[in-house]
Design a protein around this motif. Structure first.
Motif, PDB file in Angstrom:
ATOM      1  N   LEU A 232       3.113   7.004 -11.852  1.00 37.70           N
ATOM      2  CA  LEU A 232       3.344   7.007 -10.405  1.00 37.70           C
ATOM      3  C   LEU A 232       3.986   5.672 -10.032  1.00 37.70           C
ATOM      4  CD1 LEU A 232       3.077   8.466  -7.725  1.00 37.70           C
ATOM      5  CD2 LEU A 232       0.789   7.484  -7.475  1.00 37.70           C
ATOM      6  N   THR A 233       5.261   5.599 -10.206  1.00 33.27           N
ATOM      7  CA  THR A 233       6.001   4.365  -9.945  1.00 33.27           C
ATOM      8  C   THR A 233       6.218   4.178  -8.445  1.00 33.27           C
ATOM      9  OG1 THR A 233       8.118   5.506 -10.083  1.00 33.27           O
ATOM     10  CG2 THR A 233       7.201   4.632 -12.145  1.00 33.27           C
ATOM     11  N   SER A 234       6.579   2.968  -8.075  1.00 32.36           N
ATOM     12  CA  SER A 234       6.881   2.684  -6.670  1.00 32.36           C
ATOM     13  C   SER A 234       8.033   3.535  -6.176  1.00 32.36           C
ATOM     14  CB  SER A 234       7.213   1.194  -6.498  1.00 32.36           C
ATOM     15  OG  SER A 234       6.094   0.388  -6.802  1.00 32.36           O
ATOM     16  N   GLU A 235       9.013   3.762  -7.027  1.00 32.12           N
ATOM     17  CA  GLU A 235      10.145   4.599  -6.646  1.00 32.12           C
ATOM     18  C   GLU A 235       9.703   6.028  -6.369  1.00 32.12           C
ATOM     19  OE1 GLU A 235      13.699   6.007  -5.549  1.00 32.12           O
ATOM     20  OE2 GLU A 235      13.137   3.894  -5.847  1.00 32.12           O
ATOM     21  N   ARG A 236       8.785   6.545  -7.201  1.00 32.97           N
ATOM     22  CA  ARG A 236       8.283   7.910  -6.985  1.00 32.97           C
ATOM     23  C   ARG A 236       7.499   7.986  -5.685  1.00 32.97           C
ATOM     24  NH1 ARG A 236       8.505  12.457  -6.312  1.00 32.97           N
ATOM     25  NH2 ARG A 236       7.488  14.156  -7.430  1.00 32.97           N
ATOM     26  N   VAL A 237       6.709   6.968  -5.387  1.00 31.68           N
ATOM     27  CA  VAL A 237       5.944   6.950  -4.134  1.00 31.68           C
ATOM     28  C   VAL A 237       6.885   6.929  -2.932  1.00 31.68           C
ATOM     29  CG1 VAL A 237       4.321   5.611  -2.737  1.00 31.68           C
ATOM     30  CG2 VAL A 237       3.941   5.863  -5.189  1.00 31.68           C
ATOM     31  N   ARG A 238       7.966   6.131  -3.026  1.00 38.80           N
ATOM     32  CA  ARG A 238       8.935   6.087  -1.923  1.00 38.80           C
ATOM     33  C   ARG A 238       9.604   7.447  -1.728  1.00 38.80           C
ATOM     34  NH1 ARG A 238       9.858   0.749  -3.803  1.00 38.80           N
ATOM     35  NH2 ARG A 238      11.465   1.477  -5.244  1.00 38.80           N
ATOM     36  N   GLN A 239       9.866   8.151  -2.808  1.00 38.02           N
ATOM     37  CA  GLN A 239      10.465   9.481  -2.705  1.00 38.02           C
ATOM     38  C   GLN A 239       9.549  10.454  -1.976  1.00 38.02           C
ATOM     39  OE1 GLN A 239      11.334  10.639  -6.723  1.00 38.02           O
ATOM     40  NE2 GLN A 239      13.082   9.244  -6.935  1.00 38.02           N
ATOM     41  N   ILE A 240       8.235  10.305  -2.210  1.00 32.34           N
ATOM     42  CA  ILE A 240       7.274  11.222  -1.592  1.00 32.34           C
ATOM     43  C   ILE A 240       6.994  10.868  -0.135  1.00 32.34           C
ATOM     44  CG2 ILE A 240       4.899  12.085  -1.693  1.00 32.34           C
ATOM     45  CD1 ILE A 240       4.995  11.555  -4.735  1.00 32.34           C
ATOM     46  N   TYR A 241       6.729   9.554   0.112  1.00 33.50           N
ATOM     47  CA  TYR A 241       6.239   9.139   1.417  1.00 33.50           C
ATOM     48  C   TYR A 241       7.229   8.314   2.241  1.00 33.50           C
ATOM     49  CZ  TYR A 241       1.798  10.563  -0.621  1.00 33.50           C
ATOM     50  OH  TYR A 241       0.791  11.275  -1.222  1.00 33.50           O
ATOM     51  N   GLY A 242       8.349   7.931   1.638  1.00 30.42           N
ATOM     52  CA  GLY A 242       9.299   7.092   2.357  1.00 30.42           C
ATOM     53  C   GLY A 242       8.903   5.637   2.375  1.00 30.42           C
ATOM     54  N   THR A 243       7.846   5.273   1.658  1.00 30.00           N
ATOM     55  CA  THR A 243       7.368   3.897   1.544  1.00 30.00           C
ATOM     56  C   THR A 243       6.579   3.784   0.259  1.00 30.00           C
ATOM     57  OG1 THR A 243       5.980   2.188   2.556  1.00 30.00           O
ATOM     58  CG2 THR A 243       5.291   4.451   2.875  1.00 30.00           C
ATOM     59  N   ASP A 244       6.415   2.567  -0.252  1.00 29.06           N
ATOM     60  CA  ASP A 244       5.609   2.388  -1.459  1.00 29.06           C
ATOM     61  C   ASP A 244       4.237   1.831  -1.133  1.00 29.06           C
ATOM     62  OD1 ASP A 244       6.277  -0.141  -0.738  1.00 29.06           O
ATOM     63  OD2 ASP A 244       7.267  -0.692  -2.613  1.00 29.06           O
ATOM     64  N   ASP A 245       3.849   1.893   0.156  1.00 33.13           N
ATOM     65  CA  ASP A 245       2.562   1.352   0.576  1.00 33.13           C
ATOM     66  C   ASP A 245       1.928   2.296   1.590  1.00 33.13           C
ATOM     67  OD1 ASP A 245       0.385  -0.202   1.168  1.00 33.13           O
ATOM     68  OD2 ASP A 245       1.479  -1.553   2.489  1.00 33.13           O
ATOM     69  N   LEU A 246       0.770   2.869   1.236  1.00 34.54           N
ATOM     70  CA  LEU A 246       0.066   3.768   2.151  1.00 34.54           C
ATOM     71  C   LEU A 246      -1.072   3.075   2.876  1.00 34.54           C
ATOM     72  CD1 LEU A 246      -0.290   6.941  -0.106  1.00 34.54           C
ATOM     73  CD2 LEU A 246       1.536   6.356   1.470  1.00 34.54           C
ATOM     74  N   SER A 247      -1.346   1.814   2.544  1.00 32.35           N
ATOM     75  CA  SER A 247      -2.546   1.159   3.046  1.00 32.35           C
ATOM     76  C   SER A 247      -2.499   0.893   4.546  1.00 32.35           C
ATOM     77  CB  SER A 247      -2.785  -0.163   2.301  1.00 32.35           C
ATOM     78  OG  SER A 247      -1.687  -1.046   2.503  1.00 32.35           O
ATOM     79  N   GLY A 248      -1.340   0.968   5.148  1.00 34.25           N
ATOM     80  CA  GLY A 248      -1.249   0.747   6.583  1.00 34.25           C
ATOM     81  C   GLY A 248      -1.898   1.845   7.397  1.00 34.25           C
ATOM     82  N   ASP A 249      -2.159   3.015   6.758  1.00 34.23           N
ATOM     83  CA  ASP A 249      -2.766   4.125   7.471  1.00 34.23           C
ATOM     84  C   ASP A 249      -4.217   3.845   7.870  1.00 34.23           C
ATOM     85  OD1 ASP A 249      -0.765   5.877   7.796  1.00 34.23           O
ATOM     86  OD2 ASP A 249      -1.479   7.378   6.401  1.00 34.23           O
ATOM     87  N   ILE A 250      -4.964   3.148   7.006  1.00 34.29           N
ATOM     88  CA  ILE A 250      -6.372   2.899   7.265  1.00 34.29           C
ATOM     89  C   ILE A 250      -6.728   1.490   6.806  1.00 34.29           C
ATOM     90  CG2 ILE A 250      -7.042   5.311   7.006  1.00 34.29           C
ATOM     91  CD1 ILE A 250      -8.014   4.647   4.227  1.00 34.29           C
ATOM     92  N   ASN A 251      -7.943   1.077   7.108  1.00 39.84           N
ATOM     93  CA  ASN A 251      -8.391  -0.266   6.723  1.00 39.84           C
ATOM     94  C   ASN A 251      -9.081  -0.236   5.360  1.00 39.84           C
ATOM     95  OD1 ASN A 251      -7.551  -1.384   9.172  1.00 39.84           O
ATOM     96  ND2 ASN A 251      -9.405  -0.639  10.178  1.00 39.84           N
ATOM     97  N   GLU A 252      -8.435   0.397   4.405  1.00 38.71           N
ATOM     98  CA  GLU A 252      -9.040   0.544   3.092  1.00 38.71           C
ATOM     99  C   GLU A 252      -8.247  -0.263   2.088  1.00 38.71           C
ATOM    100  OE1 GLU A 252      -9.427   4.563   1.751  1.00 38.71           O
ATOM    101  OE2 GLU A 252      -9.008   3.969  -0.286  1.00 38.71           O
ATOM    102  N   ALA A 253      -8.930  -1.139   1.336  1.00 37.85           N
ATOM    103  CA  ALA A 253      -8.240  -1.933   0.326  1.00 37.85           C
ATOM    104  C   ALA A 253      -9.245  -2.467  -0.667  1.00 37.85           C
ATOM    105  CB  ALA A 253      -7.495  -3.101   0.966  1.00 37.85           C
ATOM    106  N   VAL A 254      -8.824  -2.605  -1.899  1.00 34.02           N
ATOM    107  CA  VAL A 254      -9.620  -3.281  -2.913  1.00 34.02           C
ATOM    108  C   VAL A 254      -8.749  -4.383  -3.485  1.00 34.02           C
ATOM    109  CG1 VAL A 254     -10.803  -3.075  -5.118  1.00 34.02           C
ATOM    110  CG2 VAL A 254     -10.931  -1.217  -3.466  1.00 34.02           C
ATOM    111  N   THR A 255      -9.137  -5.634  -3.293  1.00 36.31           N
ATOM    112  CA  THR A 255      -8.310  -6.749  -3.733  1.00 36.31           C
ATOM    113  C   THR A 255      -8.462  -6.974  -5.221  1.00 36.31           C
ATOM    114  OG1 THR A 255     -10.046  -8.372  -3.399  1.00 36.31           O
ATOM    115  CG2 THR A 255      -8.659  -7.862  -1.507  1.00 36.31           C
ATOM    116  N   SER A 256      -7.486  -7.640  -5.809  1.00 36.14           N
ATOM    117  CA  SER A 256      -7.545  -7.931  -7.233  1.00 36.14           C
ATOM    118  C   SER A 256      -8.720  -8.844  -7.549  1.00 36.14           C
ATOM    119  CB  SER A 256      -6.241  -8.588  -7.693  1.00 36.14           C
ATOM    120  OG  SER A 256      -5.984  -9.771  -6.953  1.00 36.14           O
ATOM    121  N   THR A 257      -9.076  -9.718  -6.599  1.00 33.23           N
ATOM    122  CA  THR A 257     -10.209 -10.613  -6.814  1.00 33.23           C
ATOM    123  C   THR A 257     -11.502  -9.840  -6.909  1.00 33.23           C
ATOM    124  OG1 THR A 257      -9.110 -12.383  -5.613  1.00 33.23           O
ATOM    125  CG2 THR A 257     -11.500 -12.567  -5.885  1.00 33.23           C
TER     126      THR A 257
END
Length: 273
Positions: A232-257
């Motif tokens: 699931l590459t960033s390019e494939r995500v952009r093809q599906i959703y028009g963006t490579d980031d869905l996190s703006g929809d909700i306040n859900e995130a898991v940081t690398s830390t």
């Protein structure tokens, strides 16, 4: 093997889930991603039979789940445990009792409502709480816990159902990164230690990639992608959703830390082991 064939759900003029067909092997951890309104929650609710399909079939180990009624349906819902975004706990009730209520399919409605639980029920509940580091809170009212603790109580409640499949509908959507990480760690450990099939709805791509063996991307009720996280590459995500980031929809995130802090924790013991 969970086999879903041409599954659809229609609400009036809206087709929430549109002809979804999937085969999910036993023991796989699957992340279902997509924006709000993609059909993810309806999809999981149909698997659990909290919503009836408009069309299509659900088969588990050859059993037609869409045809179940009465006691057989109640037993399926117990073996296909559901974890919700808003925890579904009785806040005025203590944590231990909330978890034991998960035994309702085995103890019966009347015994659960009158809190006539057996020693075995209590032992299973305490063991599940121990797996999730919640024994000190066992006699505390559920409403006094943090959101992350309440979600882990909900997971313990699902565990005592003795399920074969665990469904989680956006379980970390309302949690901060540290608590989100602990909840996802718990689901992954249950998947690996108990061998349960786990399907979890998520908005955050990084979370799905970090925890899941397989990712299913939905848009407008249809499956747009089904594969391993590395494909699931960033390019494939952009093809599906028009963006490579869905996190703006909700306040859900898991940081690398927060992810990195969990790798040293010992694996949980299986309930009943």
């Amino acid at each position: 093997m969970l086999v879903i064939e041409q599954l659809s759900k229609v609400f009036g003029d809206l087709t929430a889930v549109d002809s979804v067909s999937l085969a999910i092997p036993k023991g796989q951890m699957v992340g279902v991603i997509g924006r709000s309104g993609a059909g993810k929650s309806t999809f999981l609710r149909m698997i659990n039979r909290l919503a009836d399909p408009s069309r299509g079939t659900i088969l588990n180990e050859g059993q037609n789940i869409t045809a179940l009624k009465g006691r057989d349906l109640r037993l399926w819902r117990a073996s296909c445990a559901m974890i919700f975004q808003q925890f579904n706990l009785v806040e005025r009730m203590d944590v231990l009792t909330n978890v034991m209520v998960g035994r309702i399919a085995h103890t019966g409605f009347l015994r659960s409502m009158t809190r006539s639980f057996t020693d075995e029920d209590r032992a299973r509940a305490i063991e599940a709480l121990d797996r999730l580091d919640l024994v000190p809170q066992a006699l505390q009212r559920a409403g006094t816990l943090s959101g992350g603790q309440q979600q882990r109580v909900a997971i313990a409640k699902a565990l005592v159902q003795n399920p074969r499949i665990m469904l989680a509908d956006e379980p970390i959507a309302s949690l901060d990164p540290a608590n989100a990480s602990r909840v996802m760690d718990a689901l992954r450990e249950i998947n690996r230690t108990d061998g349960l099939t786990v399907l979890v709805n998520l908005h955050t791509l990084d979370t799905a990639r970090a925890y899941c063996d397989r990712i299913i991307a939905m848009k407008d009720g249809r499956v747009q992608f089904d594969g391993t996280p590395d494909t699931l590459t960033s390019e494939r995500v952009r093809q599906i959703y028009g963006t490579d980031d869905l996190s703006g929809d909700i306040n859900e995130a898991v940081t690398s830390t927060s992810l990195s802090t969990t790798t040293s924790r010992p694996p949980m013991k299986a309930v009943g082991a």
